[in-house]
Design an enzyme around this catalytic site. Structure first.
Site, PDB file in Angstrom:
ATOM      1  N   HIS A 140       0.874  -1.177   0.000  1.00 34.01           N
ATOM      2  CA  HIS A 140       0.000   0.000   0.000  1.00 34.01           C
ATOM      3  C   HIS A 140       0.916   1.233   0.000  1.00 34.01           C
ATOM      4  O   HIS A 140       2.052   1.171   0.496  1.00 34.01           O
ATOM      5  CB  HIS A 140      -0.845  -0.053   1.277  1.00 34.01           C
ATOM      6  CG  HIS A 140      -1.848   1.024   1.433  1.00 34.01           C
ATOM      7  ND1 HIS A 140      -1.524   2.277   1.902  1.00 34.01           N
ATOM      8  CD2 HIS A 140      -3.184   1.043   1.217  1.00 34.01           C
ATOM      9  CE1 HIS A 140      -2.625   3.019   1.955  1.00 34.01           C
ATOM     10  NE2 HIS A 140      -3.649   2.299   1.550  1.00 34.01           N
ATOM     11  N   ASP A 217       3.333  -4.460   8.032  1.00 34.69           N
ATOM     12  CA  ASP A 217       2.112  -3.670   7.902  1.00 34.69           C
ATOM     13  C   ASP A 217       0.931  -4.622   8.147  1.00 34.69           C
ATOM     14  O   ASP A 217       0.620  -5.468   7.304  1.00 34.69           O
ATOM     15  CB  ASP A 217       2.055  -3.059   6.493  1.00 34.69           C
ATOM     16  CG  ASP A 217       0.750  -2.301   6.239  1.00 34.69           C
ATOM     17  OD1 ASP A 217      -0.146  -2.343   7.102  1.00 34.69           O
ATOM     18  OD2 ASP A 217       0.639  -1.689   5.167  1.00 34.69           O
ATOM     19  N   GLN A 220      -4.272  -4.792   7.120  1.00 31.17           N
ATOM     20  CA  GLN A 220      -5.308  -5.702   6.615  1.00 31.17           C
ATOM     21  C   GLN A 220      -5.378  -7.018   7.375  1.00 31.17           C
ATOM     22  O   GLN A 220      -6.414  -7.673   7.365  1.00 31.17           O
ATOM     23  CB  GLN A 220      -5.083  -5.992   5.120  1.00 31.17           C
ATOM     24  CG  GLN A 220      -5.349  -4.813   4.218  1.00 31.17           C
ATOM     25  CD  GLN A 220      -6.790  -4.304   4.289  1.00 31.17           C
ATOM     26  OE1 GLN A 220      -7.710  -5.016   4.677  1.00 31.17           O
ATOM     27  NE2 GLN A 220      -6.989  -3.052   3.922  1.00 31.17           N
ATOM     28  N   LYS A 243     -10.065  -0.205  11.006  1.00 32.65           N
ATOM     29  CA  LYS A 243     -10.297  -1.453  10.259  1.00 32.65           C
ATOM     30  C   LYS A 243     -10.596  -2.598  11.227  1.00 32.65           C
ATOM     31  O   LYS A 243     -11.122  -3.628  10.830  1.00 32.65           O
ATOM     32  CB  LYS A 243      -9.071  -1.791   9.407  1.00 32.65           C
ATOM     33  CG  LYS A 243      -8.832  -0.788   8.274  1.00 32.65           C
ATOM     34  CD  LYS A 243      -7.809  -1.314   7.300  1.00 32.65           C
ATOM     35  CE  LYS A 243      -7.112  -0.234   6.517  1.00 32.65           C
ATOM     36  NZ  LYS A 243      -7.924   0.383   5.487  1.00 32.65           N
ATOM     37  N   CYS A 381      -5.170   2.676  -3.351  1.00 33.86           N
ATOM     38  CA  CYS A 381      -3.920   3.237  -2.796  1.00 33.86           C
ATOM     39  C   CYS A 381      -2.764   2.242  -2.938  1.00 33.86           C
ATOM     40  O   CYS A 381      -1.927   2.101  -2.036  1.00 33.86           O
ATOM     41  CB  CYS A 381      -4.084   3.647  -1.331  1.00 33.86           C
ATOM     42  SG  CYS A 381      -5.336   4.897  -1.082  1.00 33.86           S
TER      43      CYS A 381
HETATM   44  N1  C6P Z   1      -6.223   0.586   3.006  1.00 40.37           N
HETATM   45  C1  C6P Z   1      -8.137   0.247   1.572  1.00 40.37           C
HETATM   46  O1  C6P Z   1      -9.253   0.527   1.137  1.00 40.37           O
HETATM   47  P1  C6P Z   1      -4.727   3.957   7.108  1.00 40.37           P
HETATM   48  O2  C6P Z   1      -5.249   4.792   5.991  1.00 40.37           O
HETATM   49  O3  C6P Z   1      -3.475   4.538   7.704  1.00 40.37           O
HETATM   50  O4  C6P Z   1      -5.754   3.577   8.115  1.00 40.37           O
HETATM   51  O5  C6P Z   1      -4.315   2.553   6.454  1.00 40.37           O
HETATM   52  C2  C6P Z   1      -3.336   2.530   5.477  1.00 40.37           C
HETATM   53  C3  C6P Z   1      -3.120   1.159   4.947  1.00 40.37           C
HETATM   54  C4  C6P Z   1      -1.890   0.570   5.098  1.00 40.37           C
HETATM   55  N2  C6P Z   1      -1.651  -0.663   4.662  1.00 40.37           N
HETATM   56  C5  C6P Z   1      -2.589  -1.404   4.056  1.00 40.37           C
HETATM   57  C6  C6P Z   1      -2.261  -2.791   3.610  1.00 40.37           C
HETATM   58  C7  C6P Z   1      -3.870  -0.843   3.864  1.00 40.37           C
HETATM   59  O6  C6P Z   1      -4.792  -1.578   3.251  1.00 40.37           O
HETATM   60  C8  C6P Z   1      -4.136   0.466   4.303  1.00 40.37           C
HETATM   61  C9  C6P Z   1      -5.480   1.101   4.074  1.00 40.37           C
HETATM   62  C10 C6P Z   1      -7.585   1.027   2.743  1.00 40.37           C
HETATM   63  O7  C6P Z   1      -7.467  -0.660   1.098  1.00 40.37           O
HETATM   64  C11 C6P Z   1      -7.722   2.502   2.553  1.00 40.37           C
HETATM   65  S1  C6P Z   1      -6.672   3.144   1.295  1.00 40.37           S
END
Ligand code: C6P
Length: 424
Positions: A140, A217, A220, A243, A381
């Site tokens: 991401h 990370d 997910q 999430k 993203c």
């Molecule tokens: N993915 C998706 O719709 P934040 O925005 O900081 O809460 O999460 C960022 C992030 C980091 N790593 C992974 C693997 C992610 O999937 C995400 C967030 C969402 O896929 C919003 S872009």
């Protein structure tokens, strides 16, 4: 329903390999009963953010209506209660991740801020000109851009572990990319764009054999499977509360104490210091060194309630339930003519990212929405991984603990309708 009652319900209603009664779980999520565009809501945008159980909503309302106060600073009863509940949230996260120490849990805004914190403190301290940071082709942007910024500042190089056509990491290539120049590996445990679940434990062991620390990370993975940071042996782990069925604006950076203790502050301000004069400031110990200013108190309390909720359901139960649902959906979607799945890894969880022949994902998303089906369309993203597959956007349906086979059936029916409406 209390999580204790729910857990009892699980034993009573256990039917085959699936770990809980999903209808009882759904009763905890008030938002799921509504209609959108006159159709029952089928919420399949969980990889973006999940819905919140009543237990989380109640915890937030109770804080604001009964003991709203600042933490660590107030000399009154409400402040004491708020501090206890706020730090209680940290303790719950510590147990949830099986971190060995309370001090290893740092509150941040989200996974993105967690990665940036490590890049701007650990990275700035240890990465020098000519060094390398190793990430994967399925990251991401949150686990790409902070490292690019660091590399540009330091004259270091970003290297990328390639993937195969199924969306699996090429582990032989990974090992070849590790060198004395590698200062950190950053990998996702689960891809948001493909659903691939990576063998992070093995990858961390490989990196450690080369003396390289690893950031995982977990944005997910943390809400789909049990995470044990000690067993995984990661150096850093990040996730977002929103999430994990918790509030927005709160996230977690787990870091091994041996790293956190040697890292400089991220931001300066109140609550992260020991002493301040105009000549010199001495900094607090972790985790407070990294938590400048009034924190997201309600966020910690709400995240704690979410962790309690998930613990009550059981992460192993959730993983088993979603595995079954995922297999059902994979089979059902394969029957939709002209549907091409992106990401067919052997180890995959809770994400269907696909294209429909001759139909733009934006059109599909809009027509699905009109039928009550909430999905995400676009690049998620994760531009580089979509480019790897030669596409500019996909439709993504993603699962959570409250989704059902009936909802998958509704998605499939709606996709047939989309094809009909678009003349495909
Ligand atoms: N993915 C998706 O719709 P934040 O925005 O900081 O809460 O999460 C960022 C992030 C980091 N790593 C992974 C693997 C992610 O999937 C995400 C967030 C969402 O896929 C919003 S872009």
């Amino acid at each position: 329903m209390s999580t204790a009652t729910l857990a009892k319900g699980i034993e009573e209603t256990l039917d085959g390999p699936i770990g809980y009664d999903v209808q009882r779980v759904r009763e905890d999520f008030p938002i799921l009963t509504q209609k959108v565009h006159g159709k029952p809501l089928v919420y399949l945008d969980n990889a973006n953010t999940t819905q919140k159980p009543r237990q989380v909503i109640d915890a937030l309302a109770t804080y604001y209506s009964e003991y709203n106060s600042n933490v660590h600073r107030a000399s009154h009863l409400l402040g004491e209660r708020a501090t206890e509940a706020y730090e209680g949230g940290r303790a719950k996260v510590q147990r949830f991740l099986n971190a060995s120490r309370f001090e290893e849990i740092v509150f941040v805004r989200n996974a993105t801020e967690g990665v940036n914190l490590v890049a701007q403190t650990f990275g700035r301290k240890y990465v020098k000109e000519g060094d390398e940071i190793l990430i994967s082709a399925m990251e991401h942007h949150a686990n790409i851009v902070p490292w690019q910024l660091l590399c540009a500042e330091k004259g270091a190089t970003l290297r990328v572990i390639p993937i195969n056509d199924a969306g699996e990491l090429l582990l032989d290539e990974y090992e070849k990319l590790l060198s004395p120049r590698t200062k950190l590996v950053g990998i996702t445990q689960m891809s948001n764009a493909l659903g691939t679940v990576n063998p992070v434990k093995e990858m961390i062991a490989t990196a450690h054999r080369h003396g390289v620390p690893v950031l995982v990370d977990g944005a997910q993975s943390a809400y789909h499977m049990a995470v044990d940071v000690q067993d995984m042996d990661c150096d850093f782990f990040v996730f977002s509360g929103h999430k994990l069925y918790g509030p927005t604006g709160i996230g977690i950076l787990y870091g091994k104490s041996e790293h956190l203790e040697n890292m400089p502050p991220f931001m300066g301000g109140g609550d992260m210091i020991k002493t301040v004069t105009f000549e010199e400031t001495t900094f607090g110990d972790p985790p407070y060194r990294f938590e400048a200013g009034t924190p997201h108190i309600a966020g910690s309390i709400g995240l704690g309630a979410a962790v309690d909720y998930l613990t009550g359901l059981g992460m192993a139960n959730i993983a088993a339930y979603e595995r079954d649902l995922m297999a059902y959906g994979t089979a059902a979607l394969s029957e939709v003519p002209g549907l091409r799945m992106m990401g067919t890894a052997k180890h995959k969880a809770s994400v269907y990212s696909f294209l429909l022949d001759g139909i733009h994902p934006n059109d599909a998303g809009e027509l699905l929405d009109r039928q009550g089906i909430a999905v995400r369309v676009g690049q998620h993203c994760a531009h580089p991984v979509l480019q790897r597959f030669g596409v500019t956007a996909t439709v993504r349906a993603s699962l959570a603990c409250y989704n059902t086979r009936e909802e998958i059936d509704a998605l499939v029916r709606a996709l047939h309708k989309v094809r009909e409406l678009m003349g495909a």
